[in-house]
Design an enzyme around this catalytic site. Structure first.
Site, PDB file in Angstrom:
ATOM      1  N   SER A 124      61.442  28.230  26.818  1.00  0.00           N
ATOM      2  CA  SER A 124      62.776  28.817  26.676  1.00  0.00           C
ATOM      3  C   SER A 124      62.711  30.284  26.271  1.00  0.00           C
ATOM      4  O   SER A 124      61.840  30.687  25.488  1.00  0.00           O
ATOM      5  CB  SER A 124      63.561  28.045  25.615  1.00  0.00           C
ATOM      6  OG  SER A 124      64.754  28.729  25.279  1.00  0.00           O
ATOM      7  N   TYR A 157      67.295  33.429  29.937  1.00  0.00           N
ATOM      8  CA  TYR A 157      68.728  33.640  29.691  1.00  0.00           C
ATOM      9  C   TYR A 157      68.946  35.128  29.873  1.00  0.00           C
ATOM     10  O   TYR A 157      68.284  35.936  29.195  1.00  0.00           O
ATOM     11  CB  TYR A 157      69.106  33.247  28.261  1.00  0.00           C
ATOM     12  CG  TYR A 157      69.388  31.785  28.043  1.00  0.00           C
ATOM     13  CD1 TYR A 157      70.237  31.079  28.897  1.00  0.00           C
ATOM     14  CD2 TYR A 157      68.839  31.118  26.955  1.00  0.00           C
ATOM     15  CE1 TYR A 157      70.514  29.729  28.667  1.00  0.00           C
ATOM     16  CE2 TYR A 157      69.107  29.770  26.724  1.00  0.00           C
ATOM     17  CZ  TYR A 157      69.947  29.093  27.593  1.00  0.00           C
ATOM     18  OH  TYR A 157      70.217  27.770  27.359  1.00  0.00           O
ATOM     19  N   THR A 183      68.533  30.098  33.936  1.00  0.00           N
ATOM     20  CA  THR A 183      69.570  29.110  33.569  1.00  0.00           C
ATOM     21  C   THR A 183      70.942  29.753  33.746  1.00  0.00           C
ATOM     22  O   THR A 183      71.228  30.791  33.147  1.00  0.00           O
ATOM     23  CB  THR A 183      69.370  28.636  32.124  1.00  0.00           C
ATOM     24  OG1 THR A 183      68.089  28.015  32.035  1.00  0.00           O
ATOM     25  CG2 THR A 183      70.441  27.622  31.731  1.00  0.00           C
ATOM     26  N   HIS A 274      72.639  20.561  31.567  1.00  0.00           N
ATOM     27  CA  HIS A 274      72.166  21.079  30.280  1.00  0.00           C
ATOM     28  C   HIS A 274      72.144  19.976  29.214  1.00  0.00           C
ATOM     29  O   HIS A 274      72.453  20.203  28.052  1.00  0.00           O
ATOM     30  CB  HIS A 274      73.060  22.238  29.824  1.00  0.00           C
ATOM     31  CG  HIS A 274      72.345  23.304  29.035  1.00  0.00           C
ATOM     32  ND1 HIS A 274      71.982  24.518  29.553  1.00  0.00           N
ATOM     33  CD2 HIS A 274      71.928  23.336  27.736  1.00  0.00           C
ATOM     34  CE1 HIS A 274      71.385  25.248  28.626  1.00  0.00           C
ATOM     35  NE2 HIS A 274      71.327  24.551  27.510  1.00  0.00           N
TER      36      HIS A 274
HETATM   37  C1  LIG Z   1      68.157  21.230  21.470  1.00  0.00           C
HETATM   38  C2  LIG Z   1      68.223  21.674  22.901  1.00  0.00           C
HETATM   39  C3  LIG Z   1      67.957  23.006  23.204  1.00  0.00           C
HETATM   40  C4  LIG Z   1      67.988  23.434  24.540  1.00  0.00           C
HETATM   41  N1  LIG Z   1      67.668  24.729  24.832  1.00  0.00           N
HETATM   42  C5  LIG Z   1      67.690  25.140  26.128  1.00  0.00           C
HETATM   43  C6  LIG Z   1      67.298  26.470  26.452  1.00  0.00           C
HETATM   44  O1  LIG Z   1      66.948  27.265  25.592  1.00  0.00           O
HETATM   45  N2  LIG Z   1      67.345  26.827  27.763  1.00  0.00           N
HETATM   46  C7  LIG Z   1      67.736  25.967  28.766  1.00  0.00           C
HETATM   47  O2  LIG Z   1      67.755  26.346  29.934  1.00  0.00           O
HETATM   48  N3  LIG Z   1      68.070  24.693  28.466  1.00  0.00           N
HETATM   49  C8  LIG Z   1      68.053  24.261  27.187  1.00  0.00           C
HETATM   50  N4  LIG Z   1      68.367  22.961  26.901  1.00  0.00           N
HETATM   51  C9  LIG Z   1      68.657  22.017  28.003  1.00  0.00           C
HETATM   52  C10 LIG Z   1      67.355  21.361  28.473  1.00  0.00           C
HETATM   53  O3  LIG Z   1      66.512  22.282  29.121  1.00  0.00           O
HETATM   54  C11 LIG Z   1      67.619  20.212  29.455  1.00  0.00           C
HETATM   55  O4  LIG Z   1      68.452  20.659  30.506  1.00  0.00           O
HETATM   56  C12 LIG Z   1      68.239  18.975  28.810  1.00  0.00           C
HETATM   57  O5  LIG Z   1      67.777  18.798  27.482  1.00  0.00           O
HETATM   58  C13 LIG Z   1      67.903  17.739  29.644  1.00  0.00           C
HETATM   59  O6  LIG Z   1      68.481  16.616  29.113  1.00  0.00           O
HETATM   60  P1  LIG Z   1      67.715  15.542  28.183  1.00  0.00           P
HETATM   61  O7  LIG Z   1      67.641  16.149  26.821  1.00  0.00           O
HETATM   62  O8  LIG Z   1      68.606  14.346  28.258  1.00  0.00           O
HETATM   63  O9  LIG Z   1      66.341  15.266  28.779  1.00  0.00           O
HETATM   64  C14 LIG Z   1      68.335  22.518  25.575  1.00  0.00           C
HETATM   65  C15 LIG Z   1      68.590  21.186  25.254  1.00  0.00           C
HETATM   66  C16 LIG Z   1      68.521  20.758  23.934  1.00  0.00           C
HETATM   67  C17 LIG Z   1      68.752  19.308  23.631  1.00  0.00           C
END
Ligand SMILES: Cc1cc2nc3c(=O)[nH]c(=O)nc-3n(C[C@H](O)[C@H](O)[C@H](O)COP(=O)(O)O)c2cc1C
Length: 381
Positions: A124, A157, A183, A274
């Site tokens: 990330s 981002y 993203t 997301h």
């Molecule tokens: C705590 C947390 C932080 C996340 N941070 C980012 C991020 O910094 N960038 C991003 O593109 N997606 C982020 N996501 C989304 C994840 O990349 C992903 O799309 C999502 O967690 C998938 O679903 P799952 O948790 O059910 O496997 C985040 C998700 C969570 C739970």
């Protein structure tokens, strides 16, 4: 079963993984006791009433599989090629911000675990360890294990100032990241979660942070710098022109947007809501996948994430047309419970369940997975 832990100090990471941790659900149940209550809620929560968060799981559970009997499984494997690179299995670690919330080693431990299990990583923008240090940690782990190293991608981002986005891309390229994942599903990004001392957006140190406050009677969102800075299609074209790396667009949920992203130069798409964290009421990623597969007709690889927790989830996603899946929250559960070995175990469990599911379905390779393994209630007698 974990009792209410909200008032007690979190347990430290386990030194030995107990034998009752067998599935990703076991890790999730265990992880809460190993994290501060606020961080745990931040990781687990979804937007609004969490309809989308719940549906990401429920939608997988609605899909049913059909086995093919007496298949020849000799020479079977789970490897595939993505963007010119071999992946041992179609499982990548999704970008998750601030992993030091779950473990002091944070993204370092995650990257070492992925290197050990030969799994791709998407780091990330908001990692709590600088992207250069993660590239080094991954390389050192691969060298120590004598493996070639797993693919490392950088999730971008867009920053308000293009010079800062360009700087992040240049740093990722220089550090050896092999793809940029842009993203685009968070038009405006704000969070009420306050990071604990010692955890920060390590890659963005020195860059200004867009602060957003709205006061009753004043502007809410529209007309504020936050809304004005929301990325647009022209920004995707700019990223395309700025990097020589494969560009993967994350957060697409409609065939039209998928086509448009490809027209703007995307080399791949990640179908994602997301993890249900941005807008409540969006459909599950697995539910919209087939229409996007059909619209793109193989033009670029399609990946998906959201709710992937078992090997059967992975075969369902691949049978519906995904080239690979990403796993989000479970990596945090693994980190919190046992650090690097916890994440490595999570990846091993998924790979073992995937192979088992493929074998039971009669699929020796990922290419064998398709509509033939999906049960269609409408056609069933
Ligand atoms: C705590 C947390 C932080 C996340 N941070 C980012 C991020 O910094 N960038 C991003 O593109 N997606 C982020 N996501 C989304 C994840 O990349 C992903 O799309 C999502 O967690 C998938 O679903 P799952 O948790 O059910 O496997 C985040 C998700 C969570 C739970």
């Amino acid at each position: 079963m974990v009792d209410d832990v909200s008032d007690s100090a979190p347990l430290g990471p386990l030194a030995v993984i107990p034998p009752d941790l067998v599935t990703l659900a076991d890790y999730e149940a265990r992880a809460e006791a190993h994290m501060p209550a606020g961080s745990w809620r931040h990781v687990q929560e979804g937007a609004g009433r969490e309809l989308t968060l719940r549906d990401n799981r429920a939608a997988f559970d609605r899909v049913r599989l059909l086995p093919r009997a007496l298949a020849d499984l000799r020479g079977g494997h789970t490897a595939s090629d993505l963007f010119g690179r071999r992946h041992a299995a179609p499982i990548l670690l999704a970008p998750i911000a601030y992993q030091c919330l779950a473990h002091p080693e944070g993204e370092r431990a995650m990257a070492r675990a992925a290197a050990a299990l030969d799994a791709g990583v998407v780091l990330s923008t908001l990692s709590s360890v600088p992207l250069e240090e993660i590239a080094i940690a991954a390389r050192q782990a691969a060298d120590a294990l004598g493996t070639g190293g797993a693919p490392l991608w950088f999730q971008l981002y867009l920053q308000e100032d293009r010079a800062h986005s360009a700087d992040l891309i240049a740093r990722a390229e220089a550090a050896g990241y092999e793809a940029i994942v842009l993203t685009i599903d968070t038009a405006v990004k704000r969070s009420s979660f306050t990071l604990p001392a010692g955890v920060d957006a390590a890659n963005l140190r020195g860059m200004p942070k867009l602060r957003h406050t709205s006061t009753p009677g004043g502007r809410i969102l529209f007309g504020t710098p936050l809304a004005d800075a929301a990325p647009r299609w022209e920004d995707l074209a700019w990223v395309r022109a700025t990097t020589r790396l494969p560009l993967i667009v994350k957060g697409i949920l409609t065939p039209d947007d998928a086509r448009r992203a490809v027209e703007h130069g995307a080399d791949g798409i990640i179908v994602s809501n997301h993890g249900g964290r941005v807008l409540d009421g969006l459909p599950a990623a697995i539910d919209v996948l087939p229409a996007i597969v059909e619209a793109l007709a193989g033009a670029v690889p399609l990946l998906m994430d959201g709710g992937v927790r078992t090997g059967t989830d992975i075969v369902k996603a691949l049978a519906l047309g995904a080239a690979a899946v990403l796993v989000g929250r479970p990596q945090i559960h693994g980190l919190a419970v046992a650090g690097m070995p916890g994440v490595a175990h999570i990846l091993h469990i998924l790979r073992a369940e995937l192979e088992m599911a493929m074998a039971q379905l009669g699929c020796a390779t990922l290419a064998d997975l398709g509509g033939g393994q999906l049960w269609d209630a409408r056609r069933a007698g």
